[in-house]
Design a protein around this motif. Sequence first.
Motif, PDB file in Angstrom:
ATOM      1  N   ARG A 387       0.824  -1.212   0.000  1.00  9.92           N
ATOM      2  CA  ARG A 387       0.000   0.000   0.000  1.00  9.92           C
ATOM      3  C   ARG A 387       0.854   1.257   0.000  1.00  9.92           C
ATOM      4  NH1 ARG A 387      -5.110  -0.273  -1.230  1.00  9.92           N
ATOM      5  NH2 ARG A 387      -5.661   1.378   0.233  1.00  9.92           N
ATOM      6  N   SER A 388       2.104   1.124  -0.510  1.00  6.04           N
ATOM      7  CA  SER A 388       3.031   2.251  -0.443  1.00  6.04           C
ATOM      8  C   SER A 388       3.558   2.601  -1.829  1.00  6.04           C
ATOM      9  CB  SER A 388       4.223   1.925   0.468  1.00  6.04           C
ATOM     10  OG  SER A 388       3.785   1.637   1.778  1.00  6.04           O
ATOM     11  N   VAL A 389       3.695   3.896  -2.062  1.00  4.48           N
ATOM     12  CA  VAL A 389       4.184   4.407  -3.336  1.00  4.48           C
ATOM     13  C   VAL A 389       5.191   5.511  -3.063  1.00  4.48           C
ATOM     14  CG1 VAL A 389       3.549   5.700  -5.424  1.00  4.48           C
ATOM     15  CG2 VAL A 389       2.090   3.833  -4.614  1.00  4.48           C
ATOM     16  N   LEU A 390       6.255   5.536  -3.838  1.00  6.66           N
ATOM     17  CA  LEU A 390       7.205   6.637  -3.780  1.00  6.66           C
ATOM     18  C   LEU A 390       6.932   7.559  -4.955  1.00  6.66           C
ATOM     19  CD1 LEU A 390       9.836   7.791  -2.415  1.00  6.66           C
ATOM     20  CD2 LEU A 390      11.076   6.662  -4.273  1.00  6.66           C
ATOM     21  N   SER A 391       6.733   8.830  -4.656  1.00  7.91           N
ATOM     22  CA  SER A 391       6.525   9.833  -5.694  1.00  7.91           C
ATOM     23  C   SER A 391       7.828  10.592  -5.922  1.00  7.91           C
ATOM     24  CB  SER A 391       5.429  10.810  -5.257  1.00  7.91           C
ATOM     25  OG  SER A 391       5.460  11.985  -6.037  1.00  7.91           O
ATOM     26  N   ILE A 392       8.175  10.769  -7.190  1.00  7.79           N
ATOM     27  CA  ILE A 392       9.357  11.549  -7.571  1.00  7.79           C
ATOM     28  C   ILE A 392       8.919  12.690  -8.472  1.00  7.79           C
ATOM     29  CG2 ILE A 392      11.563  11.531  -8.785  1.00  7.79           C
ATOM     30  CD1 ILE A 392      11.707   9.926  -6.249  1.00  7.79           C
ATOM     31  N   VAL A 393       9.286  13.914  -8.107  1.00  3.46           N
ATOM     32  CA  VAL A 393       9.021  15.080  -8.946  1.00  3.46           C
ATOM     33  C   VAL A 393      10.321  15.850  -9.106  1.00  3.46           C
ATOM     34  CG1 VAL A 393       6.612  15.249  -8.214  1.00  3.46           C
ATOM     35  CG2 VAL A 393       8.367  16.550  -6.993  1.00  3.46           C
ATOM     36  N   ARG A 394      10.394  16.649 -10.155  1.00  3.53           N
ATOM     37  CA  ARG A 394      11.569  17.506 -10.344  1.00  3.53           C
ATOM     38  C   ARG A 394      11.230  18.928  -9.934  1.00  3.53           C
ATOM     39  NH1 ARG A 394      13.772  20.952 -14.110  1.00  3.53           N
ATOM     40  NH2 ARG A 394      12.252  20.495 -15.766  1.00  3.53           N
ATOM     41  N   ASP A 395      12.151  19.538  -9.192  1.00  5.03           N
ATOM     42  CA  ASP A 395      12.022  20.934  -8.793  1.00  5.03           C
ATOM     43  C   ASP A 395      13.315  21.631  -9.192  1.00  5.03           C
ATOM     44  OD1 ASP A 395      11.365  23.352  -7.714  1.00  5.03           O
ATOM     45  OD2 ASP A 395      11.712  22.759  -5.626  1.00  5.03           O
TER      46      ASP A 395
END
Length: 479
Positions: A387-395
Amino acid sequence: MPPRLLACALALTMLVSAVAAQNRVSGAAIDGDAAAFTRNASALMESHEEGGVFSGAVIVARDGIPIFRRAYGPANREWAIPNTPDTVFRIGSITKQFTAAAILKLAEAGSLSLDDPVIRHLPELPPTWAPMTIRMLLNHSSGLPNVTALPGYATNFGRIERSPMETVALLYREDLLFPAGTGHEYSNTGYILLAGLIERITGQTFERYLNEAILVPAGLHSTRDADPGEIIPRRAAGYRRVSGEWRNALPLAASAPSGAGMLASTLDDLVAWDRALFSGRILSLASRRAMFTDYGHGYGLGWYVGTAYGRRLWSHGGFINGFSAIKDSYPDLGLTIVVLGNSEIVPAQALSRELAALYLGVPARTQISVDQTILDRYVGFYRTGPRSVLSIVRDGDHLLAQGIGQGSGEPRIILLPESDRAFAAQGDTIRVAFDIEPDGRPTGVMIHRDGIERAGPKIDRFMARRITARRFARLPPGR
């Protein structure tokens, strides 16, 4: 003693004392407390091994004498055979400095001049390549496209045995990236062409000439062609990660890397290479000056030339299927640092620079930068648990990571690059390594946090929604 002799003796004593003092200052950290350096270096390497991002061997040597020499992780994962300090690793593009030395050796013998047009020796080259000189191939100013960037190279072209000139011929119909000598673009093709040039001039295979002219005179007994078909004692297997799982490296034809990256070596041989080369045992002073001249882009002939921590640094990294490596040489200190890894996620450059900082007793400045187009590839969602997700975004010029789903509510964490596929949070509390395909497409992620390792595949936004259904509204933008 006569006054004149006494004055000379005093002057000589003062000079020797000044040199000794300079040597003590240069290596103050290690000379002052070798045990502390060993402890700190061990802690650094062990943290990366525990984080799952380092498997390989490392050496820090001064004047050829090892100060820190250790191995970590498995040389063969299928048989659980550990790496040792004597393990043989592929070194990829570190090969280029050996190829450059071979060319300079031929120049010393009068067989060629660095400013000869390459087409003079290889008349079958396209006419548009006529302005290209041997020196331009050596310092990457030739404009030659990179053969390894051809579509299908990893899955097709790179698996077919070819001579160096047959490999170069794949690019005969391609346009140059810029007119020869007017720009700078790192090119494996140029060094494969240099191997072909050596074969044409000497009438020998590149491997044989390199062995007879460079490797044997330098006393390198373990450095050799990394032909995957040969039996090489103590050879490490190379690995990559796909969708959160370890996999064997993609196959590569023995002849494919040629003068650009064909060699395998050991920690001790690469330290011995520095000693042999810098001492003048292999090349003349004039050749060495040419090799370590910056031709305007921080690159000499087969070496990057620059500074780190206020010291001159001559360096080259290597990356080839299943392996990542670097050799950093600080000529004013007599210091050589080698990191050899047998997986594609090893942050070799960052580790070498951190070891140098520990040696010098200064804050680490890894100076790793990753192009924003590469960072953009990693943006998205990765499943790290039921039930776990890692979110990756660029800043801007860095990535942000955030756990969502079960146990969510965590803040976003800035990830600093250790290589183009391994990243760490400040303080090394979290490490993230991305699994990628040969075309650069990410397929999974490995996360190490608080002694626990998790791995999982890349998923789309709709799967992330299903996994974190109750918290979907809080999902950040992603792919």
